[in-house]
Motif scaffolding. Sequence first.
Motif, PDB file in Angstrom:
ATOM      1  N   SER A  93       0.830  -1.208   0.000  1.00  0.00           N
ATOM      2  CA  SER A  93       0.000   0.000   0.000  1.00  0.00           C
ATOM      3  C   SER A  93       0.860   1.252   0.000  1.00  0.00           C
ATOM      4  CB  SER A  93      -0.934  -0.012   1.216  1.00  0.00           C
ATOM      5  OG  SER A  93      -1.787  -1.144   1.190  1.00  0.00           O
ATOM      6  N   VAL A  94       1.910   1.252   0.839  1.00  0.00           N
ATOM      7  CA  VAL A  94       2.783   2.424   0.915  1.00  0.00           C
ATOM      8  C   VAL A  94       3.494   2.650  -0.418  1.00  0.00           C
ATOM      9  CG1 VAL A  94       4.844   3.376   2.011  1.00  0.00           C
ATOM     10  CG2 VAL A  94       3.092   2.268   3.408  1.00  0.00           C
ATOM     11  N   ILE A  95       4.009   1.569  -1.020  1.00  0.00           N
ATOM     12  CA  ILE A  95       4.707   1.706  -2.299  1.00  0.00           C
ATOM     13  C   ILE A  95       3.759   2.220  -3.380  1.00  0.00           C
ATOM     14  CG2 ILE A  95       5.842   0.404  -4.138  1.00  0.00           C
ATOM     15  CD1 ILE A  95       7.042  -1.383  -1.967  1.00  0.00           C
ATOM     16  N   THR A  96       2.538   1.709  -3.392  1.00  0.00           N
ATOM     17  CA  THR A  96       1.562   2.175  -4.384  1.00  0.00           C
ATOM     18  C   THR A  96       1.269   3.660  -4.213  1.00  0.00           C
ATOM     19  OG1 THR A  96       0.555  -0.036  -4.437  1.00  0.00           O
ATOM     20  CG2 THR A  96      -0.742   1.786  -5.329  1.00  0.00           C
ATOM     21  N   VAL A  97       1.097   4.101  -2.970  1.00  0.00           N
ATOM     22  CA  VAL A  97       0.838   5.520  -2.711  1.00  0.00           C
ATOM     23  C   VAL A  97       2.029   6.368  -3.158  1.00  0.00           C
ATOM     24  CG1 VAL A  97       0.490   7.237  -0.894  1.00  0.00           C
ATOM     25  CG2 VAL A  97      -0.812   5.100  -0.862  1.00  0.00           C
ATOM     26  N   LEU A  98       3.249   5.904  -2.879  1.00  0.00           N
ATOM     27  CA  LEU A  98       4.434   6.652  -3.296  1.00  0.00           C
ATOM     28  C   LEU A  98       4.489   6.808  -4.812  1.00  0.00           C
ATOM     29  CD1 LEU A  98       7.187   5.121  -0.974  1.00  0.00           C
ATOM     30  CD2 LEU A  98       6.228   7.425  -0.852  1.00  0.00           C
ATOM     31  N   VAL A  99       4.218   5.720  -5.524  1.00  0.00           N
ATOM     32  CA  VAL A  99       4.250   5.780  -6.986  1.00  0.00           C
ATOM     33  C   VAL A  99       3.167   6.719  -7.507  1.00  0.00           C
ATOM     34  CG1 VAL A  99       3.959   4.438  -9.098  1.00  0.00           C
ATOM     35  CG2 VAL A  99       5.269   3.480  -7.201  1.00  0.00           C
ATOM     36  N   LEU A 100       1.957   6.658  -6.933  1.00  0.00           N
ATOM     37  CA  LEU A 100       0.867   7.521  -7.390  1.00  0.00           C
ATOM     38  C   LEU A 100       1.181   8.996  -7.135  1.00  0.00           C
ATOM     39  CD1 LEU A 100      -2.292   5.473  -6.333  1.00  0.00           C
ATOM     40  CD2 LEU A 100      -1.236   5.666  -8.586  1.00  0.00           C
ATOM     41  N   LEU A 101       1.774   9.287  -5.985  1.00  0.00           N
ATOM     42  CA  LEU A 101       2.161  10.673  -5.712  1.00  0.00           C
ATOM     43  C   LEU A 101       3.215  11.149  -6.708  1.00  0.00           C
ATOM     44  CD1 LEU A 101       2.335  10.655  -1.789  1.00  0.00           C
ATOM     45  CD2 LEU A 101       0.600  11.756  -3.244  1.00  0.00           C
ATOM     46  N   ASP A 102       4.129  10.263  -7.037  1.00  0.00           N
ATOM     47  CA  ASP A 102       5.173  10.600  -7.993  1.00  0.00           C
ATOM     48  C   ASP A 102       4.572  10.859  -9.373  1.00  0.00           C
ATOM     49  OD1 ASP A 102       7.809  11.093  -8.661  1.00  0.00           O
ATOM     50  OD2 ASP A 102       8.172   9.025  -9.282  1.00  0.00           O
ATOM     51  N   VAL A 103       3.671   9.966  -9.795  1.00  0.00           N
ATOM     52  CA  VAL A 103       3.014  10.137 -11.093  1.00  0.00           C
ATOM     53  C   VAL A 103       2.186  11.421 -11.109  1.00  0.00           C
ATOM     54  CG1 VAL A 103       1.278   9.160 -12.649  1.00  0.00           C
ATOM     55  CG2 VAL A 103       3.009   7.669 -11.604  1.00  0.00           C
ATOM     56  N   PHE A 104       1.497  11.697 -10.024  1.00  0.00           N
ATOM     57  CA  PHE A 104       0.674  12.911  -9.951  1.00  0.00           C
ATOM     58  C   PHE A 104       1.533  14.170 -10.088  1.00  0.00           C
ATOM     59  CE2 PHE A 104      -1.294  16.293  -7.365  1.00  0.00           C
ATOM     60  CZ  PHE A 104      -2.484  16.449  -8.064  1.00  0.00           C
ATOM     61  N   ALA A 105       2.671  14.185  -9.409  1.00  0.00           N
ATOM     62  CA  ALA A 105       3.542  15.362  -9.472  1.00  0.00           C
ATOM     63  C   ALA A 105       4.061  15.596 -10.888  1.00  0.00           C
ATOM     64  CB  ALA A 105       4.704  15.184  -8.498  1.00  0.00           C
ATOM     65  N   PHE A 106       4.486  14.518 -11.572  1.00  0.00           N
ATOM     66  CA  PHE A 106       4.980  14.690 -12.931  1.00  0.00           C
ATOM     67  C   PHE A 106       3.851  14.995 -13.910  1.00  0.00           C
ATOM     68  CE2 PHE A 106       8.839  12.673 -11.363  1.00  0.00           C
ATOM     69  CZ  PHE A 106       9.811  13.345 -12.076  1.00  0.00           C
ATOM     70  N   SER A 107       2.647  14.474 -13.625  1.00  0.00           N
ATOM     71  CA  SER A 107       1.523  14.732 -14.518  1.00  0.00           C
ATOM     72  C   SER A 107       1.142  16.202 -14.529  1.00  0.00           C
ATOM     73  CB  SER A 107       0.319  13.874 -14.096  1.00  0.00           C
ATOM     74  OG  SER A 107       0.609  12.505 -14.237  1.00  0.00           O
ATOM     75  N   LEU A 108       1.273  16.868 -13.396  1.00  0.00           N
ATOM     76  CA  LEU A 108       0.944  18.283 -13.332  1.00  0.00           C
ATOM     77  C   LEU A 108       1.782  19.096 -14.323  1.00  0.00           C
ATOM     78  CD1 LEU A 108       0.542  18.853  -9.485  1.00  0.00           C
ATOM     79  CD2 LEU A 108      -1.260  18.623 -11.204  1.00  0.00           C
ATOM     80  N   PHE A 109       3.013  18.637 -14.551  1.00  0.00           N
ATOM     81  CA  PHE A 109       3.903  19.363 -15.466  1.00  0.00           C
ATOM     82  C   PHE A 109       3.798  18.865 -16.905  1.00  0.00           C
ATOM     83  CE2 PHE A 109       5.925  19.746 -11.299  1.00  0.00           C
ATOM     84  CZ  PHE A 109       6.137  21.120 -11.220  1.00  0.00           C
ATOM     85  N   ALA A 110       3.481  17.575 -17.083  1.00  0.00           N
ATOM     86  CA  ALA A 110       3.602  16.976 -18.414  1.00  0.00           C
ATOM     87  C   ALA A 110       2.276  16.693 -19.096  1.00  0.00           C
ATOM     88  CB  ALA A 110       4.388  15.661 -18.316  1.00  0.00           C
ATOM     89  N   ASP A 111       1.147  16.915 -18.432  1.00  0.00           N
ATOM     90  CA  ASP A 111      -0.142  16.494 -18.994  1.00  0.00           C
ATOM     91  C   ASP A 111      -0.428  17.184 -20.313  1.00  0.00           C
ATOM     92  OD1 ASP A 111      -2.751  15.130 -18.843  1.00  0.00           O
ATOM     93  OD2 ASP A 111      -3.499  17.190 -18.692  1.00  0.00           O
ATOM     94  N   ASN A 112      -0.224  18.465 -20.412  1.00  0.00           N
ATOM     95  CA  ASN A 112      -0.553  19.202 -21.623  1.00  0.00           C
ATOM     96  C   ASN A 112       0.315  18.778 -22.802  1.00  0.00           C
ATOM     97  OD1 ASN A 112      -2.541  20.689 -20.332  1.00  0.00           O
ATOM     98  ND2 ASN A 112      -1.086  22.287 -19.691  1.00  0.00           N
ATOM     99  N   VAL A 113       1.532  18.282 -22.512  1.00  0.00           N
ATOM    100  CA  VAL A 113       2.439  17.893 -23.592  1.00  0.00           C
ATOM    101  C   VAL A 113       2.153  16.473 -24.082  1.00  0.00           C
ATOM    102  CG1 VAL A 113       4.860  17.551 -24.214  1.00  0.00           C
ATOM    103  CG2 VAL A 113       4.194  19.443 -22.710  1.00  0.00           C
ATOM    104  N   LEU A 114       1.880  15.577 -23.117  1.00  0.00           N
ATOM    105  CA  LEU A 114       1.759  14.158 -23.465  1.00  0.00           C
ATOM    106  C   LEU A 114       0.339  13.722 -23.770  1.00  0.00           C
ATOM    107  CD1 LEU A 114       4.197  12.562 -20.888  1.00  0.00           C
ATOM    108  CD2 LEU A 114       4.633  13.195 -23.250  1.00  0.00           C
TER     109      LEU A 114
END
Length: 359
Positions: A93-114
Motif C-alpha cells: 500500500s505504501v509503495i503504491t501511494v508513493l508511486v501515485l504521488l510521484d506520477v501525480f507530481a509529474f503529470s501536473l507538469f507533463a499532462d498538456n504535452v503528453l
Amino acid sequence: MPNRPPAPGQPLTDRTEFFVPDLCRVRAVFMLLVTSELMVLLLAVMQSANQWIDWNYFGLLSLFVQWTVLTSAALICTLRPWLSQLTTARASSVITVLVLLDVFAFSLFADNVLNPDPGITGWQAIGKKLLAAAIITLMVLRYFYLQSQWQQQRQAEMQARLTALQARIQPHFLFNSMNTIASLISTRPDQAEDAVLDLSELFRASLRTQDRLISLEEELALCRRYLMIESLRLGDRLQLDWQIAPGLERQAIPPLTLQPLLENAIYHGIQPNPQGGTVRIEGYRRGASVYILVQNPKPGEDQRRHSGNRMAMDNIQSRLLALFGETAVLKQSHHDGIYTVTLRLPRQTVPAPSRARTR
C-alpha cells in the motif's frame, strides 16, 4: 527477481527478506527501466494510426515514464529499511501511494504535452494516468511477491538437499576414521587416545549442519585434524605440502568439501603405494575466483574406478551447484603421474566468528 549470491568480495550476512528487489542496485533499476520502456513502445505502436510507431508520442511518453520510474525507485530505495519491517499488505500500500504521488507530481507538469487526445484535458487525463499507474504498480508488486515466495521455497528445498548431502558424508567419514583409530589401539594406545580426541573435536565442527558456508580457515583446520589421524596410521608414508596463499582465511566454502577430497587422495593415491607419497594442498586467488587444488600420486586403474571416490565427487559437485550455481567448478585431471582435483569458488567471504562462538 530472485536473490543472487553476494557479489565477489561481499560478506555473507543474514538479511531480512523483503519481497521487493533492492532498488538501490543498478541491475534492479535497469531491469525496471527496460520493462517500462517496452510498455511505452507498445503504447506508441497502439497510438499510431498511419505508421508503425508514433515517434513523437514515444519520445515524450518515454521521458515521462523513465523519470517516474527513476524517482519512484529512489524513494523505495531510501525507505527500504522501513518498508521491510512492514507486513506485505502495508508495504504494498505504501509503495503504491508513493508511486501515485510521484506520477501525480509529474503529470501536473507533463499532462498538456503528453495528452494525445485534445478532447480530454486537465484532471481527467491525470486521473487516467493515476489509474494506469496503480494497475501497473499492483501487477509489478504481485510479480515481485510471487518471485519472493518461489525463491523462499527454493531456498528451503536447497537447505533440505544440502542437509541430506552432508549427512551422506558423515557416516562414511566416521567409518574410515574409526578404522584408523582401531588399528592403533593395540600397538600405540596413547596415540589412539589422542586420535579419539582429535576425532571428537573434528566432529564437533562437522556436525554444525546449520552452517551452509564456513570459512576456508575452519575447513582447513578440520582437514588438519583429519590428516593428523591419518598420519598416525601411515607414518612417514604420508607427506603433506601446504601452499595456501595469504588472505584466503575468510573465503566461503561449504563444510566438509576438502576433507573428502583429501580422504580420496590418501585412500586411492597414498595407501596403495608401499612408498607412500605427497599430498599437496594449494590455494590461491585469480581474478574473481579462488582456486583450491588437491594433488596426489596418480592412483592405479582399479582405484580410479572406486565407487567411493565417484560418490564423494558427485556429492561435492551437487552441493556446489546448489549453493553457487555454475560459478563453482569441480574437475579432475592427471599429468605426469600426478592426479589433481581442482575446486574453483567465487570470491566470497564469511563474517569473522563472534567471541561467544569461539569460546
